[in-house]
Design an enzyme around this catalytic site. Sequence first.
Site, PDB file in Angstrom:
ATOM      1  N   GLU A  55      -9.861  14.239  -1.906  1.00 45.07           N
ATOM      2  CA  GLU A  55      -8.464  14.622  -2.189  1.00 45.07           C
ATOM      3  C   GLU A  55      -7.636  13.452  -2.695  1.00 45.07           C
ATOM      4  O   GLU A  55      -6.699  13.628  -3.477  1.00 45.07           O
ATOM      5  CB  GLU A  55      -7.817  15.225  -0.938  1.00 45.07           C
ATOM      6  N   PHE A 117      -7.854  25.100  15.049  1.00 43.33           N
ATOM      7  CA  PHE A 117      -8.746  24.195  14.316  1.00 43.33           C
ATOM      8  C   PHE A 117      -8.063  23.659  13.041  1.00 43.33           C
ATOM      9  O   PHE A 117      -7.589  24.429  12.215  1.00 43.33           O
ATOM     10  CB  PHE A 117     -10.014  24.993  13.958  1.00 43.33           C
ATOM     11  N   GLN A 118      -8.002  22.369  12.896  1.00 40.56           N
ATOM     12  CA  GLN A 118      -7.405  21.643  11.760  1.00 40.56           C
ATOM     13  C   GLN A 118      -5.884  21.818  11.638  1.00 40.56           C
ATOM     14  O   GLN A 118      -5.292  21.417  10.648  1.00 40.56           O
ATOM     15  CB  GLN A 118      -8.066  22.026  10.429  1.00 40.56           C
ATOM     16  N   ARG A 261       3.847 -13.374 -11.566  1.00 39.04           N
ATOM     17  CA  ARG A 261       2.435 -13.430 -11.187  1.00 39.04           C
ATOM     18  C   ARG A 261       1.502 -13.053 -12.344  1.00 39.04           C
ATOM     19  O   ARG A 261       0.599 -13.761 -12.687  1.00 39.04           O
ATOM     20  CB  ARG A 261       2.214 -12.510  -9.977  1.00 39.04           C
ATOM     21  N   VAL A 390      -6.054  -1.493 -10.085  1.00 40.26           N
ATOM     22  CA  VAL A 390      -5.311  -2.581  -9.436  1.00 40.26           C
ATOM     23  C   VAL A 390      -6.232  -3.781  -9.215  1.00 40.26           C
ATOM     24  O   VAL A 390      -7.393  -3.624  -8.865  1.00 40.26           O
ATOM     25  CB  VAL A 390      -4.751  -2.073  -8.100  1.00 40.26           C
ATOM     26  N   PHE A 475      -8.142 -10.710  -6.962  1.00 40.25           N
ATOM     27  CA  PHE A 475      -6.677 -10.715  -6.916  1.00 40.25           C
ATOM     28  C   PHE A 475      -6.209 -11.117  -5.512  1.00 40.25           C
ATOM     29  O   PHE A 475      -5.282 -11.911  -5.345  1.00 40.25           O
ATOM     30  CB  PHE A 475      -6.169  -9.310  -7.269  1.00 40.25           C
ATOM     31  N   ILE A 476      -6.897 -10.573  -4.517  1.00 37.56           N
ATOM     32  CA  ILE A 476      -6.528 -10.893  -3.129  1.00 37.56           C
ATOM     33  C   ILE A 476      -6.897 -12.346  -2.816  1.00 37.56           C
ATOM     34  O   ILE A 476      -6.170 -13.046  -2.106  1.00 37.56           O
ATOM     35  CB  ILE A 476      -7.250  -9.943  -2.145  1.00 37.56           C
ATOM     36  N   GLU A 479      -4.168 -14.375  -3.916  1.00 38.24           N
ATOM     37  CA  GLU A 479      -3.042 -14.301  -2.968  1.00 38.24           C
ATOM     38  C   GLU A 479      -3.302 -15.192  -1.760  1.00 38.24           C
ATOM     39  O   GLU A 479      -2.380 -15.820  -1.239  1.00 38.24           O
ATOM     40  CB  GLU A 479      -2.831 -12.849  -2.512  1.00 38.24           C
TER      41      GLU A 479
HETATM   42  C1  LIG Z   1      -7.773  -5.874  -5.521  1.00 37.53           C
HETATM   43  C2  LIG Z   1      -8.631  -6.912  -6.155  1.00 37.53           C
HETATM   44  O1  LIG Z   1      -8.686  -8.035  -5.681  1.00 37.53           O
HETATM   45  O2  LIG Z   1      -9.302  -6.517  -7.261  1.00 37.53           O
HETATM   46  P1  LIG Z   1     -10.093  -7.493  -8.306  1.00 37.53           P
HETATM   47  O3  LIG Z   1     -11.271  -8.043  -7.597  1.00 37.53           O
HETATM   48  O4  LIG Z   1     -10.468  -6.578  -9.432  1.00 37.53           O
HETATM   49  O5  LIG Z   1      -9.138  -8.559  -8.748  1.00 37.53           O
END
Ligand SMILES: CC(=O)OP(=O)(O)O
Length: 607
Positions: A55, A117-118, A261, A390, A475-476, A479
């Site tokens: 979903e 149920f549910q 960024r 993302v 990406f993380i 960060e």
């Molecule tokens: C969310 C993320 O870090 O994705 P990617 O590895 O594509 O940069």
Amino acid sequence: MSNQNTIPASVAMLRVLEAWGVKHVYGYPGGSFNSTMAALDAEKERLKYVQIRHEQVGAIAASADAKLTGKIAVTFGSAGPGATNLLTGLYDAREDHAPVLALIGQVPSTNMNYNYFQEFAENPMFEDVAVYNRLVMTPESLPYVVDKAIREAYKYSGVAVVVIPNDFGYVQIADEPYTSTSPSDMKKQPLPSTTDEEADHVLEMIKQAKRPVIHVGRGIGAGGEKLVELSKKLQIPIVTTGLAKGLVRDDYEGNLGFANRAAMKAAQEVFGVADLVIALGADFPFANLVYRTHPFKFVQVDIDRAQFGRHHYLDYGIWSDATDFVEKLLAHSEAVEPTPFFKAAVADNKNWREYLDKMTNRETDPLEFEPIYKEINRIAEPDAIFSIDVGDNIINSFRYLDITPKNKWTISSLFATMGYGLPGAIAGKLSYPDRQVFNISGDGAFSMVMQDLITEKKYQLPVINIITSNTTLNFIKSEQDDINMVQHSGIDIEDQDFAMIAKAMGIESVTVRKSSELAAAFDQALAVTKAGRPFLIDAKITAKRGLPVEELEMKIEDGKLTESISANYNANHTLPKADSVEEFFAAYNGKELKPLTHFFDEAGVEL
Ligand SMILES: CC(=O)OP(=O)(O)O
């Protein structure tokens, strides 16, 4: 009602969707949704049921569909987990102002409130995400409530939720239209405009400024060329938000791209010295980082007065359509002589864009991400649709993807929903079957939704799937670098053979490990998709970071500009060390890059 024709309430509801021009709905069945499933079968000649395999994918696809088309998109889930699984996609729609209708199954009304149920109280869960959120109380009101929900979703550009006790859908009700859609429903609201006084006031502020910058968002709509005219006429460089990419053409020398960024070097630097910023139809979620770095005068032009001051206190606010504002300024202004500041901004931009060109044209073994974009640009048709997941692909596509107003592209901008690329591409292909569609996803994001590759197969959706796979949430990782985490944590992910996974689903695919293999892979992707079948390229890339221009800091003191790298960057233990801006550029393959100070000196900018 005796001498009147009747139809099941669920069929009456679907006819309301058809009257609103809905062509397909995304969802997965469950017992509590069976009355609608029966109606979907009955109406299948007029309304396509798209069977996604989770979903969340259906809700994201609906969000992307609405963002791409501007029209209501519909998703559904059954009671319990079917409903909860929708939430992420619905928040995606809410954050990006997309009109989406979610139909939610509920246990039969006769079983409600018995802890059946549910069963759970669904409306409270959707309270925050929805602009309209109702439980249907009678079979007769079902089509009416859905019609109202669509109107509310359009009115507020948001999510409307209708919870349907399953038994209501089976009940025979009068066969009536239940909606009176008319051309007026799609009429655009008249937009506010800029007055002569407001135009003159801003022109005076521009005259007083030494380094004005226009920060344009997607509110500029189709007015990109007019803005280019204004930028040339008044010698004001343009910085864009991410979502405005493509609205102002990339080949205009005064379009510096975006700041922060996911940024372009010239935009970051020039923004860093602006003494007047004109925000034009821009809702910029990183304003706290970028707008607060140094003092400047701030003009905000927006069609929503409630946005005034949202990101920066105002020196002057104009409630106006962005293009109308640009036209008024054009009409009220005289052309300005070329200014050293504009010249420096243009030269800086040229220097940066040449660097980007160089990066895509390199041979890389192992494969780095930039040459992939060269191949995408090579095979992309002028009106191609891009669905971008993302992660680093957002930054990289902002920098490297050629997009013009003829293209469509979709991202999860404010909610940043990982797993967006594939559902977005499914939506793109379903709503625009004649256009070429790309899904560009990282390995982490793709593997959150990859079961739905089978949906591309099931409906023969010839999507070009490009998975940039580096076994890292890159990406993380960046960060974590940016906050100087001593040890990266949780960002390594297992390698997977995505080409093999695709093949196991009956989808043709190829793995690429060096740039010399790209051309053949992309040619194959083109041939297969032109023949009407999906294709997947598993591009095994390195986990390198693109040049983090957001680390550049500008300071003007005693009439002198200095440029440095943030202290935070140099405190970092994992990124290449740099004692000067030049060393910083060189560490990212950019020996030829020059700091803004160089271009200021060259153009003779007086501070
Ligand atoms: C969310 C993320 O870090 O994705 P990617 O590895 O594509 O940069």
